[in-house]
Design an enzyme around this catalytic site. Sequence first.
Site, PDB file in Angstrom:
ATOM      1  N   SER A  52       0.792  -1.116   0.077  1.00  0.00           N
ATOM      2  CA  SER A  52      -0.032   0.046   0.002  1.00  0.00           C
ATOM      3  C   SER A  52       0.704   1.116  -0.108  1.00  0.00           C
ATOM      4  O   SER A  52       0.218   2.281   0.121  1.00  0.00           O
ATOM      5  CB  SER A  52      -1.007  -0.034   1.158  1.00  0.00           C
ATOM      6  OG  SER A  52      -0.055  -0.355   2.223  1.00  0.00           O
ATOM      7  N   THR A 148      -1.893   3.400   4.725  1.00  0.00           N
ATOM      8  CA  THR A 148      -0.905   4.584   4.565  1.00  0.00           C
ATOM      9  C   THR A 148       0.169   4.534   5.764  1.00  0.00           C
ATOM     10  O   THR A 148      -0.167   4.273   6.782  1.00  0.00           O
ATOM     11  CB  THR A 148      -1.638   5.967   4.715  1.00  0.00           C
ATOM     12  OG1 THR A 148      -2.685   6.422   3.720  1.00  0.00           O
ATOM     13  CG2 THR A 148      -0.523   7.281   4.517  1.00  0.00           C
ATOM     14  N   THR A 166       1.834   6.942   0.351  1.00  0.00           N
ATOM     15  CA  THR A 166       0.842   5.684   0.079  1.00  0.00           C
ATOM     16  C   THR A 166       0.820   5.480  -1.497  1.00  0.00           C
ATOM     17  O   THR A 166       1.252   6.623  -2.094  1.00  0.00           O
ATOM     18  CB  THR A 166      -0.441   6.026   0.819  1.00  0.00           C
ATOM     19  OG1 THR A 166      -1.429   5.019   0.577  1.00  0.00           O
ATOM     20  CG2 THR A 166      -1.154   7.448   0.088  1.00  0.00           C
ATOM     21  N   ARG A 176      -6.522  10.213  -9.537  1.00  0.00           N
ATOM     22  CA  ARG A 176      -7.368  10.299  -8.053  1.00  0.00           C
ATOM     23  C   ARG A 176      -6.036  10.683  -7.166  1.00  0.00           C
ATOM     24  O   ARG A 176      -4.968  10.036  -7.114  1.00  0.00           O
ATOM     25  CB  ARG A 176      -7.957   8.830  -7.631  1.00  0.00           C
ATOM     26  CG  ARG A 176      -8.293   9.000  -6.328  1.00  0.00           C
ATOM     27  CD  ARG A 176      -7.848   8.569  -5.413  1.00  0.00           C
ATOM     28  NE  ARG A 176      -8.450   8.374  -3.749  1.00  0.00           N
ATOM     29  CZ  ARG A 176      -7.713   8.137  -2.763  1.00  0.00           C
ATOM     30  NH1 ARG A 176      -6.411   7.886  -3.021  1.00  0.00           N
ATOM     31  NH2 ARG A 176      -8.443   8.174  -1.724  1.00  0.00           N
ATOM     32  N   GLY A 178      -5.378  11.246  -3.074  1.00  0.00           N
ATOM     33  CA  GLY A 178      -5.910  10.968  -1.698  1.00  0.00           C
ATOM     34  C   GLY A 178      -5.526  12.093  -0.557  1.00  0.00           C
ATOM     35  O   GLY A 178      -5.095  13.224  -1.129  1.00  0.00           O
ATOM     36  N   THR A 199      -4.753   7.543   8.020  1.00  0.00           N
ATOM     37  CA  THR A 199      -4.649   6.523   6.962  1.00  0.00           C
ATOM     38  C   THR A 199      -6.274   5.941   6.909  1.00  0.00           C
ATOM     39  O   THR A 199      -7.213   6.369   7.682  1.00  0.00           O
ATOM     40  CB  THR A 199      -4.141   5.075   7.700  1.00  0.00           C
ATOM     41  OG1 THR A 199      -3.990   4.221   6.771  1.00  0.00           O
ATOM     42  CG2 THR A 199      -4.584   4.967   9.152  1.00  0.00           C
ATOM     43  N   GLY A 200      -6.652   5.281   5.773  1.00  0.00           N
ATOM     44  CA  GLY A 200      -8.056   5.133   5.483  1.00  0.00           C
ATOM     45  C   GLY A 200      -8.467   5.804   4.355  1.00  0.00           C
ATOM     46  O   GLY A 200      -7.523   6.255   3.603  1.00  0.00           O
TER      47      GLY A 200
HETATM   48  N1  GLY Z   1      -5.360   7.452   2.887  1.00  0.00           N
HETATM   49  C1  GLY Z   1      -4.766   7.045   1.651  1.00  0.00           C
HETATM   50  C2  GLY Z   1      -5.671   7.414   0.457  1.00  0.00           C
HETATM   51  O1  GLY Z   1      -6.977   7.346   0.675  1.00  0.00           O
HETATM   52  O2  GLY Z   1      -5.110   7.356  -0.594  1.00  0.00           O
END
Ligand code: GLY
Length: 288
Positions: A52, A148, A166, A176, A178, A199-200
Amino acid sequence: MGKEDLFSIISTWDFGKKANKFAAEVLREGGSPLDAIEKGINVIEEDPEVMSVGYGGLPNEEGYLQLDAAIMSGPLHKAGAVAALEEIVNPISVARKIMEKTKHVLLAGEGALEFALRNGFQKRNLLTDKAKREWLKQKEKKIETHDTIGMILLDSEKNVYAGCSTSGISRKMPGRVGDSCIIGAGLYVDNEIGGAAATGMGEKIMMFCGSFFIVENMRRGMSPQKACEEVIKRMISKGEKEWVGFIALNKQGEYGAASLGKEFPYAIFSGKEETVKKSRFFKRREND
Ligand code: GLY
């Protein structure tokens, strides 16, 4: 306890333990706190088993990786970040260069890659065979994952720093971006107060300025634990159901972590302890 042990480092996930250990070594060998954040996160970016972050991370829906990262210095109140960076193993290092060498905070896509190449970074294929196999499996089962590495460091001078890196949500749309490269969402530091990192699901973290929210909660007197819990409760009050998690560390070396839906492990390294703990989690509102 020597001066070198008067620091605290907190990082997201189990792999945070390895990152903390490395960061602590950098400090003990005389490196700066920013070196510690950068090198600690580099270890995870370079680990093909962490799917990840960086090399070996899971690709987007077109099958290639786009990485986000950011770094922030409390004493300078400056940050650097990269979004949707391709073919570079260490986005946190590029983010640091942006902070230190330019007047900008965030470079994205091709511009970020050109900047990296001009500054001596080398292109590398980030997609491992293992990640490709996992990507195919996820594609078939319509699964998305994201974890992350976020790290916050309080040094012996009581200055605060943070970083995160990440490959983002697996199977995301190309382009995209984040939360991890958005200052105030994926991470935030105020040198008078402390720091937070996330994270998330990045879209949700961004919509609540999650890390900034936590630091401001601590400014109003909340402990790091309570400050993290308050942002999760706010998210639940708005009906959010996606998984998110936060860590926080204040100037006194107190820390906390909270998450939505399920717990997550986070790692602490200080003169007092070296351990992995679980976040306090809050249940989703089920009947919306
Ligand atoms: N927290 C990492 C992402 O959504 O890209």
